[in-house]
Structures are given as C-alpha cells and as structure tokens.
Design an enzyme around this catalytic site. Structure first.
Site, PDB file in Angstrom:
ATOM      1  N   LEU A   1       0.850  -1.183   0.000  1.00  0.00           N
ATOM      2  CA  LEU A   1       0.000   0.000   0.000  1.00  0.00           C
ATOM      3  C   LEU A   1       0.890   1.239   0.000  1.00  0.00           C
ATOM      4  O   LEU A   1       1.981   1.228   0.579  1.00  0.00           O
ATOM      5  CB  LEU A   1      -0.912   0.035   1.236  1.00  0.00           C
ATOM      6  CG  LEU A   1      -2.008  -1.025   1.344  1.00  0.00           C
ATOM      7  CD1 LEU A   1      -2.724  -0.895   2.691  1.00  0.00           C
ATOM      8  CD2 LEU A   1      -3.007  -0.914   0.206  1.00  0.00           C
ATOM      9  N   ASP A   2       0.399   2.315  -0.616  1.00  0.00           N
ATOM     10  CA  ASP A   2       1.115   3.584  -0.553  1.00  0.00           C
ATOM     11  C   ASP A   2       1.278   4.011   0.911  1.00  0.00           C
ATOM     12  O   ASP A   2       0.469   3.659   1.777  1.00  0.00           O
ATOM     13  CB  ASP A   2       0.333   4.679  -1.284  1.00  0.00           C
ATOM     14  CG  ASP A   2       0.341   4.502  -2.794  1.00  0.00           C
ATOM     15  OD1 ASP A   2       1.120   3.674  -3.294  1.00  0.00           O
ATOM     16  OD2 ASP A   2      -0.437   5.204  -3.453  1.00  0.00           O
ATOM     17  N   LYS A   3       2.290   4.808   1.157  1.00  0.00           N
ATOM     18  CA  LYS A   3       2.540   5.306   2.514  1.00  0.00           C
ATOM     19  C   LYS A   3       1.326   6.024   3.076  1.00  0.00           C
ATOM     20  O   LYS A   3       0.999   5.890   4.262  1.00  0.00           O
ATOM     21  CB  LYS A   3       3.746   6.253   2.494  1.00  0.00           C
ATOM     22  CG  LYS A   3       4.145   6.790   3.853  1.00  0.00           C
ATOM     23  CD  LYS A   3       5.423   7.622   3.764  1.00  0.00           C
ATOM     24  CE  LYS A   3       5.861   8.127   5.133  1.00  0.00           C
ATOM     25  NZ  LYS A   3       7.137   8.878   5.065  1.00  0.00           N
ATOM     26  N   VAL A   4       0.603   6.781   2.236  1.00  0.00           N
ATOM     27  CA  VAL A   4      -0.511   7.583   2.728  1.00  0.00           C
ATOM     28  C   VAL A   4      -1.778   6.766   2.962  1.00  0.00           C
ATOM     29  O   VAL A   4      -2.726   7.243   3.593  1.00  0.00           O
ATOM     30  CB  VAL A   4      -0.836   8.723   1.743  1.00  0.00           C
ATOM     31  CG1 VAL A   4       0.373   9.627   1.557  1.00  0.00           C
ATOM     32  CG2 VAL A   4      -1.323   8.177   0.396  1.00  0.00           C
ATOM     33  N   THR A   5      -1.805   5.536   2.463  1.00  0.00           N
ATOM     34  CA  THR A   5      -3.017   4.711   2.495  1.00  0.00           C
ATOM     35  C   THR A   5      -3.039   3.829   3.727  1.00  0.00           C
ATOM     36  O   THR A   5      -2.037   3.193   4.074  1.00  0.00           O
ATOM     37  CB  THR A   5      -3.089   3.831   1.237  1.00  0.00           C
ATOM     38  OG1 THR A   5      -2.937   4.643   0.073  1.00  0.00           O
ATOM     39  CG2 THR A   5      -4.409   3.096   1.154  1.00  0.00           C
TER      40      THR A   5
END
Length: 240
Positions: free
Chosen positions: A54-58
């Site tokens: 997952l993306d860091k922001v997700t």
C-alpha cells in the site's frame, strides 16, 4: 503484536493479516525500518513474504505470507486478478461521473506523480460507486482490477475528484489530517480455503464523523454491489 504502525487483524499458519495505519511506509526509508521489516523483526518470523503493498498515505489491510508456498499461491492470485480488493475514499471535487469505470494506461508525470492516458496497451482498471456526503464531499467505494502505482489516486484525479488530503494529485484543502484513502476489504483463497476480511478506517477526522461512518457502513459488503462484469478481467465475460 500491534503498535503505532499497524494492528494485527488475523494470523493463520500460512499468513498474517494486518491493518496498516496511514503515514507508515511499507519499505525502509533513510535508515528507518519500514512496515515489512518492523513486522518481521517484532514477530520473530524466520520467513515472511510481502504479497502486495500500500502507498505510505493509504491505510488498510495487508496480507503477508509466512511460507514460500503460501507466497506462491497468493502472489499468483494477485497477478491473475483473482483476489477481491475494495477501497474507500473521500473527495471534495465534483466528478465527471458518479459511478462506472476508469480505464487507461498510466504515465509518469512531475514530482513523482502519475497521469492517466487515453491509450489502452496495459491499462489500469478501476470500477467505482459513489454517494454524496454533503458539504460538497463524496464517498467512493473503489474496486481496482489492476495494481498500478498510485492507481486509485490517479483514477479519481482523472475524473476531477482528487482524494481529500492528496496534494500530490491536486487536492488543495488546508489543514487536512490525512489522505482519505483506505483499503478496507480483501478476499482470497489459500489451500482451498476462502478468506474474506473487512476493516473500516479508524484514523481521520472526516472518516470518524457520524454521518460518514453511517455512509461507509452501507458499503460494508461491497461484493454485493451491482458491479458490472468486465471483459478480459480475471477471466470474466463481457457485459459492459
């Protein structure tokens, strides 16, 4: 085995499922261990395999394999688009369309971002439904059929509805506490046993508003929504 970076959702003999918190990098950065390394060290696993990311922001659900065979099975399912993944997102933009299909090749843009093109050589494919939340905001339930970098963030940007808090893709709202994208439902099969998990987001002022919680609960069984069947995706027949 839970901390400020993640929470344990389930652990079986062959896999581990965790809830990743927003702002936590999957990979190690600048000498600081990433989520995968943190889990591997703290769990004392002799073997641990990253099946997807997952993306860091997700925030949301991530599965890790604990054996080479489980890793082989799970990675094959992701590659063959046999897993079911659903995400929740909030946007404050007025979308070009409120439900349907977003499909196109992705190309590198500036500042590490990506953009959606009109070609279809190796397209990112995303289906979605949405509903209004008031105050110009909309809640989206997203079903990606591919796993491209920043796919869902780019998809919503492409219809004029960048995700709240996502400044990389054009959201300009100040004082937002997170990027409002969450991987909330995941289903897969391992050794002939079917598993399905759903976890609503826990972090974020908007996600925790009563009206938003009520709207998200309406999507608590996203696999029951009337998703149109797509041609050439996961072996499914054409009806779109």
């Amino acid at each position: 085995m839970s901390d400020v970076f993640f929470q344990l959702v389930d652990e079986q003999e062959d896999f581990l499922l965790v809830y990743k918190k927003p702002g936590v990098s999957f990979h190690s950065e600048q000498g600081e261990p990433g989520l995968f390394e943190i889990i591997r060290q703290r769990g004392g696993y002799a073997q641990l395999y990253p099946v997807h990311r997952l993306d860091k922001v997700t925030s949301g659900l991530l599965v890790f394999a604990k054996t080479a065979e489980a890793n082989h099975q799970l990675c094959a399912q992701f590659e063959q688009r046999l897993t079911q993944k659903y995400y929740l997102a909030i946007s404050a933009g007025k979308p070009i369309k409120k439900q349907g299909l977003i499909k196109g090749d992705m190309y590198p843009a500036r500042r590490g971002a990506w953009m959606l093109g009109r070609t279809l050589e190796n397209p990112a494919i995303t289906q979605f439904f949405s509903q209004g939340l008031g105050n110009g905001q909309r809640l989206y339930v997203l079903k990606p059929h591919t796993g491209k970098t920043h796919q869902l963030r780019v998809a919503l940007k492409s219809i004029g509805a960048p995700i709240v808090g996502d400044s990389l893709y054009g959201d300009r709202h100040a004082g937002i506490d997170r990027v409002y994208l969450h991987a909330f439902s995941l289903a897969f099969t391992l050794n002939g046993v079917a598993y399905r998990y759903s976890e609503l987001p826990r972090e974020g002022n908007i996600f925790n508003e009563d009206s938003v919680k009520q709207a998200m609960c309406a999507y608590s069984n996203p696999w029951h929504l009337a998703w149109p069947v797509l041609s050439g995706v996961g072996g499914m027949a054409d009806s779109v």
